[in-house]
Design an enzyme around this catalytic site. Structure first.
Site, short mmCIF file in Angstrom:
data_model
loop_
_atom_site.label_atom_id
_atom_site.label_comp_id
_atom_site.label_asym_id
_atom_site.label_seq_id
_atom_site.Cartn_x
_atom_site.Cartn_y
_atom_site.Cartn_z
CB ALA A 102 23.38 79.43 35.84
NE ARG A 126 30.21 67.77 48.45
CZ ARG A 126 29.92 68.99 48.10
NH1 ARG A 126 28.90 69.20 47.31
NH2 ARG A 126 30.60 69.98 48.57
NE ARG A 142 27.61 70.06 43.39
CZ ARG A 142 28.04 70.78 44.43
NH1 ARG A 142 29.08 71.57 44.29
NH2 ARG A 142 27.44 70.72 45.58
N GLY A 148 15.61 82.65 35.75
CA GLY A 148 16.46 82.28 36.88
C GLY A 148 17.57 83.29 37.07
CG LEU A 179 29.62 77.96 43.77
CD1 LEU A 179 30.39 78.72 44.84
CD2 LEU A 179 28.18 78.41 43.74
#
Ligand SMILES: Cc1cc2nc3c(=O)[nH]c(=O)nc-3n(C[C@H](O)[C@H](O)[C@H](O)COP(=O)(O)OP(=O)(O)OC[C@H]3O[C@@H](n4cnc5c(N)ncnc54)[C@H](O)[C@@H]3O)c2cc1C
Ligand code: SF4
Ligand code: SF4
Ligand code: FES
Lengths: 282, 630
Positions: free
Chosen positions: B14, B297, B412, B10, B418
């Site tokens: 990260a 959210r 979150r 990946g 990030l």
């Protein structure tokens, strides 16, 4: 039909007119240039695709992937293409739509094929080797970023405080340059940038407007400029900025509106000054 | 002597920060990604990255408050020491990114500018235009390219991770496939870092990129890595409905003053601009006077969802207004230019003049691969360099970034992802280096092992691959065995049953639907037999893996009989700390293909749980201003 050579204003106007005229519930024809792999011949295949509201080229390619049947009813293989974000920020989905290079994810069908039975052509970029169908290998584009050392040479990830401060103006300019998403539209449009399959030729072939602009970006940064001379050296060598013929095609097709000709002019001047300095230093 | 190596799978924030940190520690890194790393999904992040900073500090903010907000925002589900460490590292991470040349927005004095984001009353979000994720990813991409040109990082782009190779309970490499040539081979390594991001595609349309299938995470899960808190999926309150995906309208639109409203009159037919102030219902501002449009959210999502379910949606559809038209155009262009352009480009209206229409869309995977940590003695943070930080239950196999389950608990906070991705790479990257040098691999490097386990892993992946290829041209051409059809039904079912509102009855229905889909998938038929660049094979394989993760999500949702963070059960609307302030930990049983799900205690040593209400007051629109008899 939108011609390849119209100016961007008349292009925008033509698209807006098409969008207003778009017929709901229509079916359009995708005429796609296909190729099974490197060294294999190309062929055209047509697909009939029903167009829902808000459809774009990728959503139609997704339809074709799920229904791989040509317009005359023959089963075929699903078309291969490259995409990622679907919001014009990752740079993956570049191809020729209606003969003109652009991001396909933001190409709304309404703009291109407003009436029943209208045709949209899709082709892979011609300046990069085809992998399969619409998917090309853009490794050279990334390689050219190494040629200009497009990075800030930091002293490692240790805690060493903040970076240099900068004015909002300079930040604005750097941000604009830094939005380049390596899509390659500028390279496809550039008459000086040609297909080069052999990696050992890359270092001496035209570096491309995107990389010239990145050199400018890093030469502007407080720390990045310590490599300014090396970047200018790279731009003065074979395939450097002097090979740009100033045709300005690049800036017209850049989806991020990067001021490429401004960057090319700035780097052209900088290499000239750099050349003098080098000459007098001996 | 055989050399030690590390594999990072990946190349988002990260994976890149991990690669840079591990290469810096002197270990060669092999970096795998399905796309050129510069095109990873992280590029989509728009709004910003959180960190305490001098200005906020002098106004009374602190790293501790950032920590507290994150715990509270996550509804007390996450282990607390890792969050504590992350929030205390945050300012250093911003400094480092700044040194790498990220063009953070500036004040007149040339300092980094800040914006307000959901879940905080302080300005603590750093941003670079309206494409912060892109700018951070590019900075790390550039540093990785630098290491690549020095030979310290080797990139394998357009390579797909297929399986982790685990020998004696320890990760010793991976099997991967070149997406162009279709070559399948093993790569050896002394540690493997998974940084493969989220799984939005399980829900069909989401705000994620097209490769965010969760396939890689699912493969690790099937190979023995546990999965944590699968049922926690963040649905972003403001996305733009589209034919192929849901495009995000960043929270920063609300941060910069965007107001959410619907007409007070159901079935209103006037255009937005013709509706007078008194006839607009600013329901978030009314119900949450303190946070207003900036409630977290999950709360915003549920309120928007509910308002539409109650029939107040604009034009009778599932959409509400997000209005910026009261703001100055130049200000908007400067602060939000890029995201407003996205709206204009894909919808065709100018959001500076006409209120945007938005609806919630699946956005972020809070759950993920189960990871471990070693706290400091007093619980305040993590021990730097300890080898287990963000290691999964399989030794030497790490999970960084969105693919792990740490930090964000039940929900979150905006601009915290990030941060967690980069924190994982930098802080836990050192743990990887120490593990490789000081633990078992130090004595027995993978490069010196006998070839048997590697060959066996490759053979097993080749067999699966060939089985898919052998289905080409088989069967009757029945649509129900088409991977795209199965994928679409999966997405629709998961969105309907496992997102904003869940209930036992609906979840049970979903679980039987998933069983049916798994049954059909066993007979899936491919339409492309190419042994060169076969994308449908890759997608088909991912659909099988998504079905398995979908079960983890649905079954976890059913077992968690409470409401917390993004997980809302209409039949259990209250939070139940006694029974469920716990990690949902799923283990795969390869024999039966089923899941064992247990609830495990968390480390909540620092902040005691309190009600998460964000100062809500109850008001129905009718009680307030709606003109009577209209
Ligand atoms: C539209 C949008 C806006 C957002 N805005 C914000 C924001 O403002 N602030 C914030 O904090 N967060 C934001 N987020 C969340 C944040 O962007 C993500 O959580 C974060 O970028 C994830 O990074 P990552 O490194 O974990 O994974 P990703 O960036 O998703 O990268 C995953 C990598 O894994 C690779 N990969 C995946 N599968 C495989 C495989 N099988 N084999 C090989 N490689 C594989 C991919 O190629 C890719 O390189 C946003 C998310 C979205 C969707
Ligand atoms: S201006 Fe230079 S770089 Fe741009 S298209 Fe013309 S020749 Fe190419
Ligand atoms: S300069 Fe523009 S056209 Fe060229 S690669 Fe960058 S974003 Fe694409
Ligand atoms: S898919 Fe990312 S730019 Fe089109």
């Amino acid at each position: 039909m939108i011609s390849t050579f119209t100016t961007s204003e008349s292009l925008a106007a033509a698209r807006a007119a098409n969008r207003r005229a778009a017929v709901a519930g229509r079916t359009v024809i995708f005429r796609i240039k296909r190729c099974d792999g490197p060294g294999k011949p190309s062929r055209w295949e047509d697909f009939k695709v029903p167009v829902p509201v808000g459809a774009n080229v990728i959503s139609c390619l997704q339809y074709i992937a799920a229904n791989p049947v040509t317009a005359d009813g023959k089963p075929t293989t699903p078309v291969v293409w490259d995409s990622g974000c679907l919001e014009e920020v990752c740079g993956a989905c570049t191809m020729l739509v209606g003969g003109r290079v652009r991001q396909s994810c933001s190409a709304l069908i309404d703009d291109y094929a407003p009436a029943e039975g209208d045709v949209i052509t899709l082709e892979p970029m011609s300046k990069f080797p085809v992998i399969r169908d619409l998917w090309v290998d853009r490794e050279r584009l990334f390689h050219n970023l190494k040629r200009v050392k497009a990075w800030v040479p930091i002293d490692g990830t240790y805690h060493l405080g903040a970076g240099p401060t900068e004015s909002p103006d300079q930040q604005g300019t750097r941000y604009k340059l830094s939005e380049c998403m390596s899509c390659g539209c500028c390279l496809e449009a550039c008459p000086q940038f040609n297909l080069e399959e052999k990696p050992d030729m890359w270092d001496t072939s035209f570096i491309g407007p995107h990389a010239i602009s990145q050199a400018r970006l890093f030469n502007m940064h407080g720390t990045g400029k310590v490599l300014a001379d090396e970047r200018l050296d790279a731009l003065m060598g074979m395939g450097g900025v002097s090979e740009c013929g100033n045709a300005q095609n690049c800036v017209k097709v850049c989806p991020k509106h990067i001021p490429l000709t401004e960057s090319i002019a700035a780097m052209g001047r900088a290499t000239t000054i750099h050349g003098f300095k080098r000459f007098f230093r001996g | 002597m055989a050399q030690h190596r590390v594999i990072v799978v990946g190349g988002g924030l990260a994976g890149l920060s991990a690669s840079v940190r591990i290469a810096e520690a002197g270990l060669p890194v092999d970096l795998f990604s399905m796309v050129p790393v510069k095109r990873s999904h992280s590029v989509c992040a728009q709004g910003g990255i959180n960190a305490c900073n001098e200005v906020a500090r002098q106004q009374g903010y602190s790293e501790y408050m950032h920590f507290d907000e994150t715990v509270y925002g996550g509804d007390f589900l996450a282990d607390q020491p890792p969050i504590y460490e992350m929030c205390h590292w945050a300012p250093r991470i911003i400094d480092l990114l700044d040194r790498m040349g990220v063009p953070f927005n500036r004040t007149l004095e040339g300092m980094r500018d800040l914006r307000l984001f959901g879940g905080s009353l302080f300005k603590r979000t750093h941003f670079a235009g309206a494409s912060t994720g892109q700018q951070l990813l590019y900075a790390l991409d550039e540093q990785t390219r630098r290491y690549e040109s020095e030979g310290k990082v080797t990139k394998y782009e357009f390579w797909e991770f297929l399986w982790p190779i685990i020998e004696d309970g320890r990760a010793v490499g991976i099997v991967a496939q070149d997406m162009r040539t279709m070559q399948i081979r093993a790569f050896r390594a002394d540690a493997v870092v998974m940084a493969t991001g989220g799984n939005g595609l399980i829900f069909g349309k989401s705000t994620n990129s097209v490769i965010c299938t969760g396939g890689a995470a699912s493969r690790c899960y099937q190979a023995g890595v546990d999965y944590g808190n699968g049922e926690f999926i963040q649905v972003h309150p403001t996305s733009i409905p589209g034919a192929d995906k849901l495009r995000l309208m960043s929270e920063s639109a609300r941060g910069e003053g965007g107001r959410v409203w619907v007409p007070r009159k159901k079935g209103e037919t006037r255009a937005a601009k013709d509706i007078p102030e008194a006839e607009r219902w600013y329901f978030l501002e009314e119900k949450y006077p303190k946070y207003g449009n900036l409630v977290p959210r999950d709360i915003a999502t549920r309120e928007i969802f509910q308002v539409c379910m109650d029939g107040y949606g604009v034009a009778g559809q599932n959409q509400v207004y997000l209005d910026l038209t009261h703001k100055d155009e130049a200000y908007l262009n400067n602060k939000l230019g890029a995201i407003l352009e996205i709206y204009e480009k894909f919808v065709g209206d100018d959001p500076r003049k006409v209120p945007m229409r938005i609806f919630p869309g699946v956005h972020y995977t809070m759950g993920g691969l189960y990871t471990t940590f070693t706290p400091k003695d007093d619980g305040k943070g993590l021990v730097l360099g300890n080898p287990v930080q963000m290691m999964t239950n399989v030794r030497g196999l790490y999970a960084f970034g969105e693919v792990n389950f740490a930090y964000h608990g039940g929900n979150r906070l905006g601009a915290n992802a990030l941060l967690s991705c980069i924190f994982d790479g930098l802080f836990c990257g050192l743990s990887v280096a120490n593990y490789v040098q000081d633990c078992e691999p130090g004595k027995a490097p993978a490069a010196a092992m006998a070839p048997a386990p590697f060959d066996a892993a490759v053979a097993s992946e080749k067999a699966k691959h060939d089985r898919f290829l052998s289905t080409v041209g088989q069967g009757s051409g029945d649509k129900s065995f088409n991977a795209y059809q199965i994928g679409r039904e999966l997405g629709e079912e998961m969105t309907a049953a496992c997102t904003v509102v869940k209930s036992a009855q609906r979840l049970e229905q979903c679980i039987s639907k998933l069983a049916e889909l798994r049954g059909r998938f066993a007979k899936v038929r491919l339409s492309d037999g190419a042994i060169w660049t076969n994308q449908s094979l890759s997608y088909t394989r991912a659909v099988g893996d998504m079905l398995i993760l979908a079960e983890v999500i649905a079954k976890g949702s059913l077992l968690r009989k409470e409401s917390r963070g993004s997980h809302f059960r209409s039949d259990f609307p209250e939070r139940d700390d006694a029974n469920f302030m716990k990690t949902t930990r799923a283990t795969y049983n390869p024999g039966s293909g089923d899941h064992t799900i247990a609830f495990q205690d968390i480390n909540s040593s620092l902040v005691k749980p309190r009600q998460r209400s964000y100062g809500k007051v109850e008001n129905k629109p009718a009680e307030k201003k709606e003109p009577v008899g209209v």
